[in-house]
Design a protein around this motif. Structure first.
Motif, PDB file in Angstrom:
ATOM      1  N   VAL A   1       0.855  -1.180   0.000  1.00  0.00           N
ATOM      2  CA  VAL A   1       0.000   0.000   0.000  1.00  0.00           C
ATOM      3  C   VAL A   1       0.898   1.239   0.000  1.00  0.00           C
ATOM      4  O   VAL A   1       1.851   1.319   0.774  1.00  0.00           O
ATOM      5  CB  VAL A   1      -0.930   0.036   1.225  1.00  0.00           C
ATOM      6  N   THR A   2       0.599   2.180  -0.884  1.00  0.00           N
ATOM      7  CA  THR A   2       1.379   3.408  -0.958  1.00  0.00           C
ATOM      8  C   THR A   2       0.467   4.624  -0.831  1.00  0.00           C
ATOM      9  O   THR A   2      -0.744   4.529  -1.029  1.00  0.00           O
ATOM     10  CB  THR A   2       2.151   3.512  -2.284  1.00  0.00           C
ATOM     11  N   MET A   3       1.062   5.763  -0.506  1.00  0.00           N
ATOM     12  CA  MET A   3       0.391   7.051  -0.592  1.00  0.00           C
ATOM     13  C   MET A   3       1.056   7.798  -1.739  1.00  0.00           C
ATOM     14  O   MET A   3       2.257   8.083  -1.670  1.00  0.00           O
ATOM     15  CB  MET A   3       0.519   7.845   0.703  1.00  0.00           C
ATOM     16  N   SER A   4       0.305   8.063  -2.785  1.00  0.00           N
ATOM     17  CA  SER A   4       0.884   8.628  -4.002  1.00  0.00           C
ATOM     18  C   SER A   4       0.704  10.136  -4.043  1.00  0.00           C
ATOM     19  O   SER A   4      -0.381  10.650  -3.774  1.00  0.00           O
ATOM     20  CB  SER A   4       0.246   7.997  -5.241  1.00  0.00           C
ATOM     21  N   CYS A   5       1.790  10.823  -4.390  1.00  0.00           N
ATOM     22  CA  CYS A   5       1.788  12.283  -4.477  1.00  0.00           C
ATOM     23  C   CYS A   5       2.250  12.691  -5.862  1.00  0.00           C
ATOM     24  O   CYS A   5       3.307  12.246  -6.336  1.00  0.00           O
ATOM     25  CB  CYS A   5       2.709  12.881  -3.420  1.00  0.00           C
ATOM     26  N   HIS A   6       1.452  13.518  -6.541  1.00  0.00           N
ATOM     27  CA  HIS A   6       1.848  14.044  -7.851  1.00  0.00           C
ATOM     28  C   HIS A   6       2.508  15.394  -7.628  1.00  0.00           C
ATOM     29  O   HIS A   6       1.894  16.324  -7.094  1.00  0.00           O
ATOM     30  CB  HIS A   6       0.641  14.183  -8.769  1.00  0.00           C
ATOM     31  N   VAL A   7       3.767  15.498  -8.036  1.00  0.00           N
ATOM     32  CA  VAL A   7       4.560  16.702  -7.837  1.00  0.00           C
ATOM     33  C   VAL A   7       4.610  17.483  -9.146  1.00  0.00           C
ATOM     34  O   VAL A   7       5.025  16.950 -10.178  1.00  0.00           O
ATOM     35  CB  VAL A   7       5.995  16.368  -7.390  1.00  0.00           C
ATOM     36  N   VAL A   8       4.156  18.741  -9.104  1.00  0.00           N
ATOM     37  CA  VAL A   8       4.290  19.644 -10.246  1.00  0.00           C
ATOM     38  C   VAL A   8       5.293  20.707  -9.818  1.00  0.00           C
ATOM     39  O   VAL A   8       4.978  21.596  -9.015  1.00  0.00           O
ATOM     40  CB  VAL A   8       2.945  20.285 -10.638  1.00  0.00           C
ATOM     41  N   HIS A   9       6.510  20.607 -10.340  1.00  0.00           N
ATOM     42  CA  HIS A   9       7.618  21.464  -9.898  1.00  0.00           C
ATOM     43  C   HIS A   9       7.888  22.523 -10.959  1.00  0.00           C
ATOM     44  O   HIS A   9       8.362  22.219 -12.052  1.00  0.00           O
ATOM     45  CB  HIS A   9       8.862  20.609  -9.663  1.00  0.00           C
ATOM     46  N   GLY A  10       7.557  23.764 -10.647  1.00  0.00           N
ATOM     47  CA  GLY A  10       7.670  24.841 -11.618  1.00  0.00           C
ATOM     48  C   GLY A  10       9.104  25.250 -11.909  1.00  0.00           C
ATOM     49  O   GLY A  10      10.015  25.033 -11.101  1.00  0.00           O
ATOM     50  N   LYS A  11       9.282  25.867 -13.059  1.00  0.00           N
ATOM     51  CA  LYS A  11      10.602  26.384 -13.428  1.00  0.00           C
ATOM     52  C   LYS A  11      10.968  27.614 -12.609  1.00  0.00           C
ATOM     53  O   LYS A  11      12.140  27.902 -12.391  1.00  0.00           O
ATOM     54  CB  LYS A  11      10.631  26.739 -14.923  1.00  0.00           C
ATOM     55  N   ARG A  12       9.942  28.351 -12.170  1.00  0.00           N
ATOM     56  CA  ARG A  12      10.181  29.581 -11.424  1.00  0.00           C
ATOM     57  C   ARG A  12       9.960  29.360  -9.934  1.00  0.00           C
ATOM     58  O   ARG A  12       9.147  28.528  -9.547  1.00  0.00           O
ATOM     59  CB  ARG A  12       9.252  30.686 -11.930  1.00  0.00           C
ATOM     60  N   PRO A  13      10.685  30.081  -9.077  1.00  0.00           N
ATOM     61  CA  PRO A  13      10.513  29.913  -7.634  1.00  0.00           C
ATOM     62  C   PRO A  13       9.139  30.399  -7.173  1.00  0.00           C
ATOM     63  O   PRO A  13       8.516  31.245  -7.810  1.00  0.00           O
ATOM     64  CB  PRO A  13      11.636  30.768  -7.035  1.00  0.00           C
ATOM     65  N   GLY A  14       8.692  29.863  -6.070  1.00  0.00           N
ATOM     66  CA  GLY A  14       7.399  30.228  -5.513  1.00  0.00           C
ATOM     67  C   GLY A  14       7.079  29.339  -4.335  1.00  0.00           C
ATOM     68  O   GLY A  14       7.888  28.490  -3.927  1.00  0.00           O
ATOM     69  N   PRO A  15       5.901  29.488  -3.762  1.00  0.00           N
ATOM     70  CA  PRO A  15       5.534  28.690  -2.584  1.00  0.00           C
ATOM     71  C   PRO A  15       5.285  27.228  -2.936  1.00  0.00           C
ATOM     72  O   PRO A  15       5.063  26.868  -4.091  1.00  0.00           O
ATOM     73  CB  PRO A  15       4.242  29.357  -2.104  1.00  0.00           C
ATOM     74  N   VAL A  16       5.329  26.396  -1.910  1.00  0.00           N
ATOM     75  CA  VAL A  16       4.975  24.979  -2.037  1.00  0.00           C
ATOM     76  C   VAL A  16       3.584  24.803  -1.430  1.00  0.00           C
ATOM     77  O   VAL A  16       3.371  25.075  -0.244  1.00  0.00           O
ATOM     78  CB  VAL A  16       5.992  24.069  -1.324  1.00  0.00           C
ATOM     79  N   LEU A  17       2.653  24.358  -2.246  1.00  0.00           N
ATOM     80  CA  LEU A  17       1.261  24.171  -1.832  1.00  0.00           C
ATOM     81  C   LEU A  17       0.910  22.697  -1.896  1.00  0.00           C
ATOM     82  O   LEU A  17       1.135  22.048  -2.918  1.00  0.00           O
ATOM     83  CB  LEU A  17       0.326  24.956  -2.756  1.00  0.00           C
ATOM     84  N   PHE A  18       0.371  22.145  -0.797  1.00  0.00           N
ATOM     85  CA  PHE A  18      -0.159  20.776  -0.892  1.00  0.00           C
ATOM     86  C   PHE A  18      -1.682  20.824  -0.963  1.00  0.00           C
ATOM     87  O   PHE A  18      -2.331  21.662  -0.353  1.00  0.00           O
ATOM     88  CB  PHE A  18       0.337  19.887   0.252  1.00  0.00           C
ATOM     89  N   VAL A  19      -2.235  19.928  -1.762  1.00  0.00           N
ATOM     90  CA  VAL A  19      -3.682  19.734  -1.861  1.00  0.00           C
ATOM     91  C   VAL A  19      -3.947  18.268  -1.579  1.00  0.00           C
ATOM     92  O   VAL A  19      -3.410  17.391  -2.270  1.00  0.00           O
ATOM     93  CB  VAL A  19      -4.221  20.122  -3.245  1.00  0.00           C
TER      94      VAL A  19
END
Length: 348
Positions: free
Chosen positions: A36-54
């Motif tokens: 069993v896993t917990m899957s996280c889709h990471v969208v990592h932008g080219k530009r700096p900015g905050p890290v938001l989890f949904v």
């Protein structure tokens, strides 16, 4: 790779700037040796900015949040983001698979945060989410729905006195903002103790898809990302009206058992004396009306016509200022009639 922008590391994997990837975080092995896993889709932008989890499906039967995350990850504004989005559509895989709110040990995951690496299954899952997701984020949006046989109007719940969350809650643009105290063991309490503010979105019903709830959720998340400077304005729906700010709410309960006929629904404006429903015995010989005791907006209700004495029937949020409830009702209607975000084949 963008110059000066580091890879995002999660679960031993590296996600380069301008790319996206699904990372599987091991949770446990079932008794039949199924991982069993917990899957996280990471969208990592080219530009700096905050890290938001949904996050969604902390309660496994709250499937509307899973659909909201799915739609969010297909949204065009995510094609060029600043910062990083961590999307976890199913936190509680055990409950999701079994169509259950709970974990196999009957624990409520949202009552055991921050968890413990050597505790119960629920505590270990909570600890994994805190260390791998929350600890890497600046802000979170946690998606929920009502329980089975109940439904909620799209609403944002946030911590009283938190000005930053209030600002982001207004940007989200749900019809109602309801101030809600932190509950011991909840993700919100544990995350805010670590300096990570969390907006809680409530909408729809357990084990059901609701088009209005899904659209309002996706639109709201995109508006928050726009407010944070993570995405541009193109493709982000405008807010419909001004959310009604509610500082308290109360459930109106069944004074007797019987068959309930509802006269009001979510989004309706009520005042003291407004009849919400009538409860009759099966022979129609006796009938009792249930009336609102406050001025406000219906933010939740039962969908069950068969009720027992003491059952929660209507959840009414009390509005702070005259006219706020009416403004929220207009916002509800505008949002329901708004053009869909996606093609027709995306409509439930």
């Amino acid at each position: 790779m963008a110059k000066g922008r580091a890879d995002f590391e999660l679960g031993g994997e590296r996600v380069a700037p301008g790319t996206r990837r699904t990372v599987d975080l091991p949770v446990s092995i079932l008794s039949d040796h199924t991982p069993v896993t917990m899957s996280c889709h990471v969208v990592h932008g080219k530009r700096p900015g905050p890290v938001l989890f949904v996050s969604a499906a902390i309660h496994g039967d709250e499937v509307i949040g899973v659909e909201i995350v799915r739609r969010l990850l297909r949204a065009r504004p995510l094609g060029s983001i600043a910062g990083t989005l961590l999307a976890v559509p199913i936190v509680n895989a055990f409950g999701f698979i079994n169509h259950s709110r709970y974990l196999p040990d009957r624990r409520d995951l949202n009552r055991v945060f921050p968890g413990h690496a050597e505790g119960s299954l629920a505590a270990r899952l909570a600890h994994l989410f805190m260390t791998e997701i929350v600890a890497r984020a600046d802000l979170g949006i946690d998606l929920h729905s009502a329980a089975l046989r109940r439904t909620n109007l799209p609403q944002i719940r946030l911590t009283p006195g938190n000005d930053r969350l209030m600002e982001l809650g207004r940007a989200f643009g749900a019809p109602v903002i309801l101030e809600s105290r932190l509950r011991e063991g909840s993700l919100r309490m544990a995350a805010e103790a670590e300096g990570v503010d969390v907006l809680l979105y409530e909408a729809g019903e357990g084990l059901r898809f609701d088009e209005f709830a899904a659209r309002a959720g996706v639109s709201g998340i995109l508006r928050v990302m726009r407010h944070l400077g993570m995405v541009g304005a193109k493709g982000v729906p405008r807010r419909h009206g001004t959310p009604a700010l509610c500082g308290s709410s109360s459930w109106h309960r069944a004074p007797v058992g019987g068959l309930m006929r509802a006269y009001r629904g979510t989004g309706d404006i009520v005042e003291p004396g407004t009849v919400l429903c009538a409860i009759s015995d099966p022979f129609g010989e006796k009938e009792v009306e249930v009336a609102s005791e406050i001025t406000g907006i219906v933010v939740g209700r039962t969908n069950m016509p068969v009720v027992n004495e003491g059952d929660a029937l209507f959840h009414v949020a009390e509005t702070r200022r005259p006219g706020h409830a009416e403004a929220a009702a207009e916002a509800v209607e505008a949002a329901r009639e708004a053009a869909p975000l996606f093609d027709e084949d995306e409509i439930i």
